[in-house]
Scaffold this motif. Structure first.
Motif, PDB file in Angstrom:
ATOM      1  N   CYS A  97     -12.681  -1.296   2.230  1.00 44.64           N
ATOM      2  CA  CYS A  97     -13.344  -0.729   0.998  1.00 44.64           C
ATOM      3  C   CYS A  97     -12.935   0.911   0.890  1.00 44.64           C
ATOM      4  N   LEU A  98     -12.845   1.707   2.029  1.00 50.62           N
ATOM      5  CA  LEU A  98     -12.420   3.116   1.729  1.00 50.62           C
ATOM      6  C   LEU A  98     -11.154   3.760   1.846  1.00 50.62           C
ATOM      7  N   LYS A  99     -10.121   2.898   2.188  1.00 47.60           N
ATOM      8  CA  LYS A  99      -8.807   3.233   2.383  1.00 47.60           C
ATOM      9  C   LYS A  99      -8.338   3.441   0.737  1.00 47.60           C
ATOM     10  N   PRO A 100      -7.720   4.697   0.768  1.00 43.34           N
ATOM     11  CA  PRO A 100      -7.236   5.323  -0.823  1.00 43.34           C
ATOM     12  C   PRO A 100      -6.118   4.158  -1.182  1.00 43.34           C
ATOM     13  N   ILE A 101      -6.198   3.766  -2.337  1.00 46.68           N
ATOM     14  CA  ILE A 101      -5.405   2.762  -3.104  1.00 46.68           C
ATOM     15  C   ILE A 101      -3.802   3.151  -2.834  1.00 46.68           C
ATOM     16  N   SER A 102      -3.483   4.357  -3.081  1.00 43.94           N
ATOM     17  CA  SER A 102      -1.876   4.718  -2.487  1.00 43.94           C
ATOM     18  C   SER A 102      -1.558   4.708  -1.217  1.00 43.94           C
ATOM     19  N   LEU A 103      -2.421   4.422  -0.190  1.00 45.11           N
ATOM     20  CA  LEU A 103      -2.042   3.984   1.125  1.00 45.11           C
ATOM     21  C   LEU A 103      -1.853   2.665   1.256  1.00 45.11           C
ATOM     22  N   ARG A 104      -2.441   1.538   0.610  1.00 44.12           N
ATOM     23  CA  ARG A 104      -2.436   0.258   0.674  1.00 44.12           C
ATOM     24  C   ARG A 104      -0.882  -0.467   0.605  1.00 44.12           C
ATOM     25  N   ALA A 105      -0.925  -1.284   1.497  1.00 41.17           N
ATOM     26  CA  ALA A 105       0.464  -1.992   1.505  1.00 41.17           C
ATOM     27  C   ALA A 105       0.699  -2.850   0.290  1.00 41.17           C
ATOM     28  N   GLU A 106      -0.434  -3.426  -0.200  1.00 43.66           N
ATOM     29  CA  GLU A 106      -0.353  -4.509  -1.345  1.00 43.66           C
ATOM     30  C   GLU A 106      -0.901  -3.755  -2.662  1.00 43.66           C
ATOM     31  N   PRO A 107      -0.304  -4.371  -3.779  1.00 47.17           N
ATOM     32  CA  PRO A 107      -0.939  -4.027  -5.119  1.00 47.17           C
ATOM     33  C   PRO A 107      -2.279  -4.147  -5.168  1.00 47.17           C
ATOM     34  N   VAL A 108      -2.945  -3.321  -6.052  1.00 50.45           N
ATOM     35  CA  VAL A 108      -4.476  -3.496  -5.953  1.00 50.45           C
ATOM     36  C   VAL A 108      -4.636  -4.095  -7.400  1.00 50.45           C
ATOM     37  N   SER A 109      -5.252  -4.746  -7.745  1.00 55.89           N
ATOM     38  CA  SER A 109      -5.731  -5.349  -9.242  1.00 55.89           C
ATOM     39  C   SER A 109      -6.532  -4.180  -9.731  1.00 55.89           C
ATOM     40  N   PRO A 110      -6.706  -3.990 -11.118  1.00 53.90           N
ATOM     41  CA  PRO A 110      -7.540  -3.104 -11.882  1.00 53.90           C
ATOM     42  C   PRO A 110      -8.850  -3.113 -11.519  1.00 53.90           C
ATOM     43  N   PRO A 111      -9.607  -4.434 -11.610  1.00 55.07           N
ATOM     44  CA  PRO A 111     -10.778  -4.334 -11.210  1.00 55.07           C
ATOM     45  C   PRO A 111     -11.244  -4.033  -9.897  1.00 55.07           C
ATOM     46  N   GLY A 126      12.461   6.155  16.441  1.00 58.61           N
ATOM     47  CA  GLY A 126      12.017   5.069  16.246  1.00 58.61           C
ATOM     48  C   GLY A 126      10.648   4.835  15.714  1.00 58.61           C
ATOM     49  N   SER A 127       9.943   5.848  15.959  1.00 57.24           N
ATOM     50  CA  SER A 127       8.269   5.901  15.437  1.00 57.24           C
ATOM     51  C   SER A 127       8.369   6.205  14.288  1.00 57.24           C
ATOM     52  N   MET A 128       9.223   7.241  13.852  1.00 59.80           N
ATOM     53  CA  MET A 128       9.296   7.539  12.311  1.00 59.80           C
ATOM     54  C   MET A 128       9.818   6.607  11.549  1.00 59.80           C
ATOM     55  N   LEU A 129      10.688   5.711  11.902  1.00 59.48           N
ATOM     56  CA  LEU A 129      11.298   4.601  11.209  1.00 59.48           C
ATOM     57  C   LEU A 129      10.234   3.726  11.093  1.00 59.48           C
ATOM     58  N   TYR A 130       9.622   3.446  12.305  1.00 57.39           N
ATOM     59  CA  TYR A 130       8.505   2.503  12.098  1.00 57.39           C
ATOM     60  C   TYR A 130       7.230   2.845  11.143  1.00 57.39           C
ATOM     61  N   ASN A 131       6.924   4.016  10.994  1.00 55.65           N
ATOM     62  CA  ASN A 131       5.850   4.545   9.907  1.00 55.65           C
ATOM     63  C   ASN A 131       6.570   4.319   8.239  1.00 55.65           C
ATOM     64  N   GLU A 132       8.011   4.358   8.249  1.00 53.01           N
ATOM     65  CA  GLU A 132       8.494   4.314   7.177  1.00 53.01           C
ATOM     66  C   GLU A 132       8.547   2.739   6.481  1.00 53.01           C
ATOM     67  N   ILE A 133       8.680   1.941   7.602  1.00 52.77           N
ATOM     68  CA  ILE A 133       8.813   0.527   7.300  1.00 52.77           C
ATOM     69  C   ILE A 133       7.445  -0.231   7.548  1.00 52.77           C
ATOM     70  N   TYR A 134       6.438   0.386   7.792  1.00 53.09           N
ATOM     71  CA  TYR A 134       5.223  -0.190   7.972  1.00 53.09           C
ATOM     72  C   TYR A 134       4.919  -1.305   6.906  1.00 53.09           C
ATOM     73  N   PRO A 135       4.718  -0.945   5.794  1.00 53.58           N
ATOM     74  CA  PRO A 135       4.458  -1.584   4.589  1.00 53.58           C
ATOM     75  C   PRO A 135       4.992  -3.093   4.614  1.00 53.58           C
ATOM     76  N   LEU A 136       6.230  -2.871   5.360  1.00 58.59           N
ATOM     77  CA  LEU A 136       6.979  -4.176   5.290  1.00 58.59           C
ATOM     78  C   LEU A 136       6.638  -5.180   6.419  1.00 58.59           C
ATOM     79  N   ILE A 137       6.183  -4.745   7.259  1.00 62.90           N
ATOM     80  CA  ILE A 137       5.482  -5.332   8.598  1.00 62.90           C
ATOM     81  C   ILE A 137       4.135  -5.231   8.884  1.00 62.90           C
ATOM     82  N   GLY A 138       3.338  -4.571   8.285  1.00 66.46           N
ATOM     83  CA  GLY A 138       1.931  -4.259   8.435  1.00 66.46           C
ATOM     84  C   GLY A 138       1.017  -5.577   8.574  1.00 66.46           C
TER      85      GLY A 138
END
Length: 667
Positions: free
Chosen positions: A346-360, A134-146
């Motif tokens: 400010c410092l979280k890598p773009i690749s790890l963010r749940a939402e898309p990030v605008s170019p600016p 369940g913990s592994m599943l939670y990690n995979e679906i976190y972007p949906l429930i974050g």
């Protein structure tokens, strides 16, 4: 005060691992003895057959609550020493419901599952395997429930949320717990014919102890009426609330990041976490001042520019900001969401963010990460410090006196500047201010006329500084650690040589390092000089015989700067205990404050007031002494070089000689 592993930043040490292991074993034994090794018994609470879960959990919660409240009231722990979970209402409600459903279905929770597995229960093993999946599943679906974790309210204490005192909440919960204890026994007695504790002396005594302990918190946990009466009210409090309503009490992470990158000259960033956490990681340009010293440490910045406070969360900075406002600071803000929020925003890598990030925004994030996560420039290990180009600097401060790190940084490499590092040689070898010369302060002392630890004669001091390449026209800057008396003792050597172009670096090497100023490991090349030998003895050192003559003559004040226990004779490390008759005691340490990562002298106005109460005028005759002259050198520096007293003498031989001379009187 108890320093926890969390407070010390030592959770990843072997000692913390061993302690956790021992606590975990003790916890498992307690749960096993309480019957928590059986899923049937654990699930019994849902069918009103076995109330062990409720009784054990309430017992643990109430005793821990009362114990921590007393520990806080008596000063054994502070809230800074304990980690508190942030309040995330949506995530915690949903997670609690899921946890409850899982508990009902399996009869286990993670902790009791581990106990059950240790007892050989197969269903506990199945549960733990499922929990891991369940913990592994939670990690995979976190972007949906974050999104459930986005409404972080920081650390919220229940008594603050309910608008009651800590003692009131504790007493109320204790009454509820005691009621549940009796109710549980009655339910078990009625439904199962058990309830062995119903009406027993143990349950009665246990209930009385808990209620009495909780009631006692009203006497220690609440502020007394006198202090409550002194809290600010009226226009000042109204202004504080108006500022909160208008958002003039906080600064967002992104605004702060932009200001720091732009090197906003009006901004002062203050990290109020423990020094150990600050040393592990802090935002670039931040200085570290513990909460207890904020008013002192920020006195020179009061209502000048912008001061931003931050910690891991927002609770302590917000409280500190409000306290400073009541002290007249109108330019203090706190960082929204604290350091944790800054890292996420400010410092979280773009690749790890749940939402898309605008170019600016992506460009900004990359710029922030480069600025805050790349080590600050500058060590200059690759080149001699004399080749570093520096901008024109301001003229030196009054000498002898105190040298600021900012000024020293602008004059590194100046030919007539000699920086003298008084730390131990291993510390010096691993990193020092560029161009520094290493000097063990004890090399300035020796056995003179049978008295140990005496400052060496001028002829020997002149030969010593000649070998270090020091000339009479050089500006000497002494750099120490937290022992300011090391720098002032070196200053006494300068005084004996008649060398008045010397200063002491404010905050020493710890402050320089904290500010991330240049450091290297190069040994500077030195060309020996021929420093002139003084032709006359110095005029400020007095002998035991001269001190003795002042005892019977009124007018001269003798200040013994040793710790009070040595002055009174409660402790002694010399031939006799006590003090010179007629002397007064003012410990040298009373002139120093700690600003988290470094020590420095108290503000001069404060020192002037304190000594003004002891010494009638600036030209009053004064003799200062300690055991060997080391600590007294600090007081001599404060009186003569910071405060302007003109008739101060230094009894170098001090208590070492006085106590060992039987003919000299001792009080």
């Amino acid at each position: 005060m108890i320093n926890t592993f969390f407070h010390l930043g030592a959770l990843n040490t072997p000692a913390a691992l061993l302690t956790s292991l021992l606590i975990g074993i003790a916890f498992g034994v307690a749960l096993e003895n309480a019957g928590f090794g059986s899923s049937r018994r654990l699930a019994g609470i849902f069918y009103f057959r076995d109330m062990a879960v409720l009784k054990v959990m309430f017992t643990a919660v109430v005793i821990a609550m009362i114990g921590i409240s007393y520990a806080k009231a008596f000063g054994w722990v502070t809230t800074d020493n304990v980690y508190f979970l942030h309040t995330l209402y949506a995530a915690q409600i949903v997670g609690g419901l899921m946890f409850g459903v899982g508990f009902v279905m399996s009869g286990w929770c993670p902790g009791t599952g581990a106990v059950g597995l240790a007892s050989g229960k197969i269903d506990a093993l199945v549960f733990l395997i499922g929990a891991t999946g369940g913990s592994m599943l939670y990690n995979e679906i976190y972007p949906l429930i974050g999104a459930l974790t986005s409404a972080d309210r920081g650390v919220v204490f229940a008594y603050d949320a309910l608008g009651v005192s800590e003692a009131t909440l504790a007493f109320g919960l204790t009454l509820i717990a005691v009621g549940c204890f009796w109710g549980s026994e009655y339910i078990e007695k009625t439904n199962q014919g058990t309830g062995e504790m119903w009406g027993t002396p143990f349950l009665k005594v246990f209930s009385v102890i808990l209620i009495t302990g909780a009631f006692g918190l009203f006497a220690v946990a609440n502020p007394p009426a006198s202090s409550m009466a002194s809290l600010p009210t009226g226009p000042q409090e109204a202004l504080l609330l108006e500022g909160v309503e208008g958002g003039r009490d906080h600064m967002g992470p992104q605004e702060l990041a932009d200001r720091l990158i732009a090197m906003d000259p009006l901004l002062l960033l203050v990290d109020i976490r423990p020094p150990e956490e600050f040393a592990q990681f802090h935002l670039r340009s931040a200085i570290n001042i513990p909460v207890a010293h904020l008013a002192e440490g920020l006195s020179t910045y009061k209502n000048k520019g912008l001061i931003v406070l931050y910690s891991n969360g927002m609770t302590h900075p917000a409280q500190a900001r409000d306290s400073l406002f009541r002290l007249g600071f109108t330019n203090v803000y706190f960082l929204t969401d604290g350091l944790d929020g800054f890292l996420a925003a400010c410092l979280k890598p773009i690749s790890l963010r749940a939402e898309p990030v605008s170019p600016p925004l992506a460009m900004k994030i990359n710029a922030w990460r480069t600025f805050f996560l790349t080590p600050a420039p500058p060590t200059i290990e690759s080149q001699p410090s004399t080749q570093v180009e520096r901008p024109p600097s301001a003229p030196p401060p009054p000498l002898p006196g105190l040298i600021e790190t900012e000024w020293l940084n602008t004059v590194l490499g100046t030919p007539d500047l000699k920086i003298i590092d008084l730390r131990g040689q291993p510390e010096y070898n691993t990193g020092h201010i560029p161009g520094s010369l290493s000097l063990n302060v004890e090399n300035l002392r020796g056995n003179v006329h049978g008295v140990p630890s005496s400052l060496l004669p001028g002829s020997m001091l002149a030969e010593h500084v000649s070998m270090m390449g020091i000339a009479p026209e050089d500006l000497l800057v002494f750099v120490c650690t937290d022992k300011l008396q090391d720098a002032t003792l070196a200053g006494m050597a300068c005084e004996r040589l008649g060398h008045t172009r010397y200063g002491i670096l404010q905050g020493g090497f710890p402050k320089w390092s904290t500010e991330r100023r240049p450091i290297d490991t190069i040994l500077p090349s030195v060309k020996a000089t021929s420093y002139p030998v003084p032709t006359q003895p110095d005029s400020f050192t007095v002998t035991a015989a001269e001190v003795m003559t002042t005892i019977s003559k009124p007018g001269t004040l003798i200040i013994d700067v040793r710790p009070t226990d040595y002055f009174t004779g409660k402790k002694q490390d010399e031939a006799r205990g006590g003090h010179i008759p007629g002397a007064i005691n003012r410990p040298f340490s009373d002139d120093v404050i700690n600003l988290g990562t470094y020590n420095t002298f108290k503000p001069q106005e404060e020192l002037r007031t304190l000594y003004g109460a002891l010494i009638p005028t600036l030209d009053s005759p004064v003799i200062v002494h300690c055991r060997t002259g080391h600590q007294a050198s600090q007081t001599y520096f404060v009186l003569t070089r910071l405060l302007g007293y003109t008739r101060v003498k230094w009894f170098d031989a001090g208590w070492t000689q006085w106590a060992a001379t039987p003919t000299l009187p001792v009080q």
